[in-house]
Write a protein that holds these residues in place. Structure first.
Motif, PDB file in Angstrom:
ATOM      1  N   LEU A   1       0.858  -1.191   0.000  1.00 23.39           N
ATOM      2  CA  LEU A   1       0.000   0.000   0.000  1.00 23.39           C
ATOM      3  C   LEU A   1       0.889   1.234   0.000  1.00 23.39           C
ATOM      4  O   LEU A   1       1.784   1.377   0.847  1.00 23.39           O
ATOM      5  N   ALA A   2       0.661   2.117  -0.957  1.00 24.54           N
ATOM      6  CA  ALA A   2       1.387   3.383  -1.015  1.00 24.54           C
ATOM      7  C   ALA A   2       0.417   4.487  -1.393  1.00 24.54           C
ATOM      8  O   ALA A   2      -0.505   4.273  -2.185  1.00 24.54           O
ATOM      9  N   PHE A   3       0.595   5.657  -0.813  1.00 24.15           N
ATOM     10  CA  PHE A   3      -0.222   6.805  -1.209  1.00 24.15           C
ATOM     11  C   PHE A   3       0.569   8.085  -0.968  1.00 24.15           C
ATOM     12  O   PHE A   3       1.545   8.104  -0.201  1.00 24.15           O
ATOM     13  N   SER A   4       0.159   9.155  -1.646  1.00 21.41           N
ATOM     14  CA  SER A   4       0.847  10.433  -1.501  1.00 21.41           C
ATOM     15  C   SER A   4      -0.167  11.563  -1.447  1.00 21.41           C
ATOM     16  O   SER A   4      -1.256  11.479  -2.019  1.00 21.41           O
ATOM     17  N   ILE A   5       0.205  12.643  -0.750  1.00 26.00           N
ATOM     18  CA  ILE A   5      -0.640  13.824  -0.585  1.00 26.00           C
ATOM     19  C   ILE A   5       0.223  15.053  -0.833  1.00 26.00           C
ATOM     20  O   ILE A   5       0.999  15.472   0.038  1.00 26.00           O
ATOM     21  N   ALA A   6       0.100  15.623  -2.014  1.00 29.55           N
ATOM     22  CA  ALA A   6       0.949  16.759  -2.376  1.00 29.55           C
ATOM     23  C   ALA A   6       0.690  17.969  -1.487  1.00 29.55           C
ATOM     24  O   ALA A   6       1.614  18.733  -1.189  1.00 29.55           O
ATOM     25  N   ALA A   7      -0.547  18.157  -1.037  1.00 28.89           N
ATOM     26  CA  ALA A   7      -0.894  19.358  -0.268  1.00 28.89           C
ATOM     27  C   ALA A   7      -0.102  19.477   1.017  1.00 28.89           C
ATOM     28  O   ALA A   7       0.176  20.584   1.482  1.00 28.89           O
ATOM     29  N   ILE A   8       0.258  18.341   1.608  1.00 26.97           N
ATOM     30  CA  ILE A   8       1.027  18.382   2.855  1.00 26.97           C
ATOM     31  C   ILE A   8       2.412  17.770   2.672  1.00 26.97           C
ATOM     32  O   ILE A   8       3.117  17.503   3.643  1.00 26.97           O
ATOM     33  N   HIS A   9       2.779  17.514   1.393  1.00 28.76           N
ATOM     34  CA  HIS A   9       4.122  17.035   1.075  1.00 28.76           C
ATOM     35  C   HIS A   9       4.427  15.729   1.800  1.00 28.76           C
ATOM     36  O   HIS A   9       5.526  15.540   2.328  1.00 28.76           O
ATOM     37  N   GLY A  10       3.451  14.834   1.835  1.00 32.12           N
ATOM     38  CA  GLY A  10       3.615  13.591   2.567  1.00 32.12           C
ATOM     39  C   GLY A  10       3.341  12.366   1.716  1.00 32.12           C
ATOM     40  O   GLY A  10       2.612  12.426   0.720  1.00 32.12           O
ATOM     41  N   SER A  11       3.930  11.245   2.120  1.00 28.51           N
ATOM     42  CA  SER A  11       3.680   9.988   1.414  1.00 28.51           C
ATOM     43  C   SER A  11       3.837   8.822   2.386  1.00 28.51           C
ATOM     44  O   SER A  11       4.515   8.927   3.416  1.00 28.51           O
ATOM     45  N   TYR A  12       3.199   7.706   2.030  1.00 30.03           N
ATOM     46  CA  TYR A  12       3.278   6.485   2.840  1.00 30.03           C
ATOM     47  C   TYR A  12       3.601   5.319   1.929  1.00 30.03           C
ATOM     48  O   TYR A  12       3.131   5.240   0.789  1.00 30.03           O
ATOM     49  N   ASP A  13       4.430   4.398   2.428  1.00 27.10           N
ATOM     50  CA  ASP A  13       4.772   3.193   1.686  1.00 27.10           C
ATOM     51  C   ASP A  13       4.862   2.046   2.685  1.00 27.10           C
ATOM     52  O   ASP A  13       5.670   2.101   3.628  1.00 27.10           O
ATOM     53  N   GLY A  14       4.014   1.023   2.531  1.00 26.94           N
ATOM     54  CA  GLY A  14       4.005  -0.065   3.488  1.00 26.94           C
ATOM     55  C   GLY A  14       3.730  -1.415   2.860  1.00 26.94           C
ATOM     56  O   GLY A  14       3.199  -1.507   1.753  1.00 26.94           O
ATOM     57  N   LYS A  15       4.084  -2.462   3.579  1.00 23.48           N
ATOM     58  CA  LYS A  15       3.804  -3.833   3.177  1.00 23.48           C
ATOM     59  C   LYS A  15       2.876  -4.483   4.194  1.00 23.48           C
ATOM     60  O   LYS A  15       2.865  -4.119   5.374  1.00 23.48           O
ATOM     61  N   TRP A  16       2.120  -5.468   3.726  1.00 22.88           N
ATOM     62  CA  TRP A  16       1.181  -6.160   4.597  1.00 22.88           C
ATOM     63  C   TRP A  16       1.930  -7.169   5.466  1.00 22.88           C
ATOM     64  O   TRP A  16       2.679  -8.006   4.972  1.00 22.88           O
ATOM     65  N   ASP A  17       1.735  -7.034   6.776  1.00 23.88           N
ATOM     66  CA  ASP A  17       2.298  -7.973   7.742  1.00 23.88           C
ATOM     67  C   ASP A  17       1.141  -8.824   8.254  1.00 23.88           C
ATOM     68  O   ASP A  17       0.348  -8.371   9.074  1.00 23.88           O
ATOM     69  N   ASP A  18       1.055 -10.049   7.738  1.00 19.65           N
ATOM     70  CA  ASP A  18      -0.104 -10.882   8.069  1.00 19.65           C
ATOM     71  C   ASP A  18      -0.093 -11.325   9.526  1.00 19.65           C
ATOM     72  O   ASP A  18      -1.147 -11.541  10.123  1.00 19.65           O
ATOM     73  N   ALA A  19       1.086 -11.447  10.101  1.00 19.88           N
ATOM     74  CA  ALA A  19       1.159 -11.857  11.507  1.00 19.88           C
ATOM     75  C   ALA A  19       0.585 -10.780  12.415  1.00 19.88           C
ATOM     76  O   ALA A  19      -0.108 -11.069  13.399  1.00 19.88           O
ATOM     77  N   GLN A  20       0.870  -9.513  12.096  1.00 16.16           N
ATOM     78  CA  GLN A  20       0.384  -8.396  12.915  1.00 16.16           C
ATOM     79  C   GLN A  20      -0.945  -7.839  12.422  1.00 16.16           C
ATOM     80  O   GLN A  20      -1.568  -7.019  13.117  1.00 16.16           O
ATOM     81  N   LYS A  21      -1.351  -8.261  11.218  1.00 18.59           N
ATOM     82  CA  LYS A  21      -2.566  -7.734  10.593  1.00 18.59           C
ATOM     83  C   LYS A  21      -2.486  -6.221  10.439  1.00 18.59           C
ATOM     84  O   LYS A  21      -3.432  -5.477  10.746  1.00 18.59           O
ATOM     85  N   THR A  22      -1.352  -5.768   9.953  1.00 17.32           N
ATOM     86  CA  THR A  22      -1.137  -4.331   9.754  1.00 17.32           C
ATOM     87  C   THR A  22      -0.395  -4.089   8.451  1.00 17.32           C
ATOM     88  O   THR A  22       0.324  -4.951   7.944  1.00 17.32           O
ATOM     89  N   TRP A  23      -0.586  -2.873   7.911  1.00 15.68           N
ATOM     90  CA  TRP A  23       0.323  -2.344   6.903  1.00 15.68           C
ATOM     91  C   TRP A  23       1.493  -1.742   7.674  1.00 15.68           C
ATOM     92  O   TRP A  23       1.320  -0.793   8.450  1.00 15.68           O
ATOM     93  N   THR A  24       2.681  -2.280   7.483  1.00 12.03           N
ATOM     94  CA  THR A  24       3.867  -1.842   8.213  1.00 12.03           C
ATOM     95  C   THR A  24       4.777  -1.090   7.251  1.00 12.03           C
ATOM     96  O   THR A  24       5.260  -1.660   6.279  1.00 12.03           O
ATOM     97  N   GLY A  25       4.982   0.189   7.524  1.00 14.21           N
ATOM     98  CA  GLY A  25       5.749   0.979   6.572  1.00 14.21           C
ATOM     99  C   GLY A  25       6.224   2.290   7.138  1.00 14.21           C
ATOM    100  O   GLY A  25       6.414   2.424   8.357  1.00 14.21           O
TER     101      GLY A  25
END
Length: 461
Positions: free
Chosen positions: A76-100
């Protein structure tokens, strides 16, 4: 410059990876950034296309559209130009989270877990704001609107006037970087509500407004630059001149962070402005300030010096490239070339590269990176109060205040003050790190409020 979801910068993040299986990204996800700031991400799926929004309950009710969402079963990756931010993560099935990693001026780990719709983060007390809300207050506050005619924008705000017989001196409050409403919400602190209350009680009328494209104001926030926000602040001064409650000869400006870059420009262009207050306003060139900010915050977050040095070198390379560009379009082309090389040698993922290019070459970032406040400060002839918190990590106080002092050396009425124990928001703090902002109950230190109101009262006579 604001931190958290409005923090400046363009550092490159390294992806944190974990066991990757598969998960549908559509839904509501929540996490805690830096151990302090609650973040909620809403991802929607329409056919094969994804879209989303981001919000932070700790920073008020502003919901920010996500520009791009890229997802696969384990990414999962997404970006928001208005606040100059971005996220990049992978699925961790053991934790049930996007870890990034969330990247916005610095890289910070962020794990996103699917939300229970009924779950809400516990509220943190804001005693100053609660006391103002409870009242009674010795002033009246009204919703108003005014035109920024040069841009065809209508700005919405709040105009608060002391009780009694006017006309009163008045100020315009100018917010820092980020998609701020008239309250300047940061980590669920309403900074301008508390500041306006203190000024009103000192006999000063106050106009504060939603930025263009934010709250009830029209316009396109994502396309706006500091120059555009300066046009809007100029329109705010013009509106105050039309009000019978206001002494037209005693209108001043108070700019916080980026607002402190805007206020001097307005004062130079409009000789009717009577005084200026800079609250952590920039005195350094934009690229220098960003590099100092990134290093200070990274160091306070416990990053190793070697990692900080690497980040500084990469950012300086990117900043120098942007500054040397002949136009925004030229900068975009050069940024894409640089990002492609980083992807090719494994230093970035493609999603991180796309987000970094969008961030580095947004209209606001392109202009801010090339900004230098000192030539404008040298032209300011009206009285100036410049203050910084001694624990400010976003606008380093000693270097910044010295530049302001030197730029204003020919101005006969200048007060430059470093306030001990205060951070970038002018809260009483321990370290000054942005991770403290939301946990501090105080919105603005009474010491800072007194310094500002006493100085404004003396110069508004």
């Amino acid at each position: 410059m604001k931190t958290s979801l409005a923090l400046l910068g363009g550092a490159v993040a390294l992806l944190l990876s974990g066991p990757a299986l598969a998960e549908e990204a559509a839904g509501d996800w929540g996490g805690i950034l830096g151990g302090q700031l609650h973040v909620i991400v809403h991802i929607k799926k329409d056919g094969a296309a994804y879209s989303g929004t981001l919000e932070s309950p700790d920073q008020g009710a502003v919901v920010i559209p996500i520009d791009t969402v890229t997802t696969t079963p384990d990414h999962l990756a997404f970006s928001i130009a208005a606040i100059h931010g971005s996220y990049d993560g992978k699925w961790d099935d053991a934790q049930k989270t996007w870890t990034g990693t969330w990247t916005q001026g610095q890289a910070m780990p962020l794990a996103l877990k699917r939300l229970d719709p009924a779950a809400k983060p516990p509220p943190i007390a804001r005693p100053q704001e609660q006391a103002i809300s409870a009242g009674p207050n010795p002033y009246t506050a009204s919703d108003v609107s005014f035109d920024s005619r040069a841009a065809g924008v209508k700005l919405a705000g709040t105009f608060s006037v002391p009780n009694g017989k006017g006309p009163f001196p008045a100020v315009v409050l100018i917010a820092g970087s980020g998609p701020h409403t008239r309250d300047e919400d940061v980590f669920n602190h309403k900074i301008f509500v508390v500041l306006a209350d203190a000024l009103n009680r000192a006999g000063i009328a106050v106009l504060r407004y939603d930025k263009r494209g934010i709250g009830q104001s029209s316009g396109d926030y994502k396309a706006a630059t500091t120059t555009d926000f300066t046009t809007d602040a100029t329109a705010a001064v013009e509106w105050l001149k039309s009000r019978p409650e206001v002494n037209k000869n005693r209108i001043g400006l108070i700019g916080h962070s980026e607002g402190g870059l805007i206020a001097p420009a307005v004062a130079v262009a409009d000789p009717s402005v009577a005084f200026v207050v800079l609250m952590a306003g920039p005195g350094l060139p934009g690229d220098t300030l960003l590099l100092m900010q990134q290093a200070a915050i990274a160091r306070a977050s416990g990053e190793p010096e070697a990692a900080i040095a690497t980040g500084q070198a990469m950012n300086k390379q990117a900043f120098d490239m942007i500054k040397a560009s002949s136009s925004l379009e030229d900068a975009q082309g050069k940024a894409k070339t640089l990002a492609a090389s980083l992807v090719a040698n494994g230093q970035m993922t493609q999603a991180q590269a796309d987000a970094a290019v969008a961030q580095l070459t947004s209209p606001w970032f392109y202009e801010f990176l090339r900004s230098d406040p000192r030539p404008t400060l040298r032209k300011v002839k009206v009285p100036v109060l410049a203050i910084n918190g001694a624990l400010d990590l976003q606008v380093p106080p000693k270097a910044d205040l010295e530049e302001i002092r030197q730029a204003l050396k020919d101005n006969g009425d200048v007060t430059v003050t470093e306030l001990p124990g205060l951070n970038h928001l002018f809260q009483t703090a321990k370290t000054g790190a942005p991770s403290e902002y939301g946990q501090i109950e105080e919105t603005v230190s009474p010491v800072a409020l007194k310094v500002i109101t006493d100085w404004v009262s003396a110069h508004a006579k």
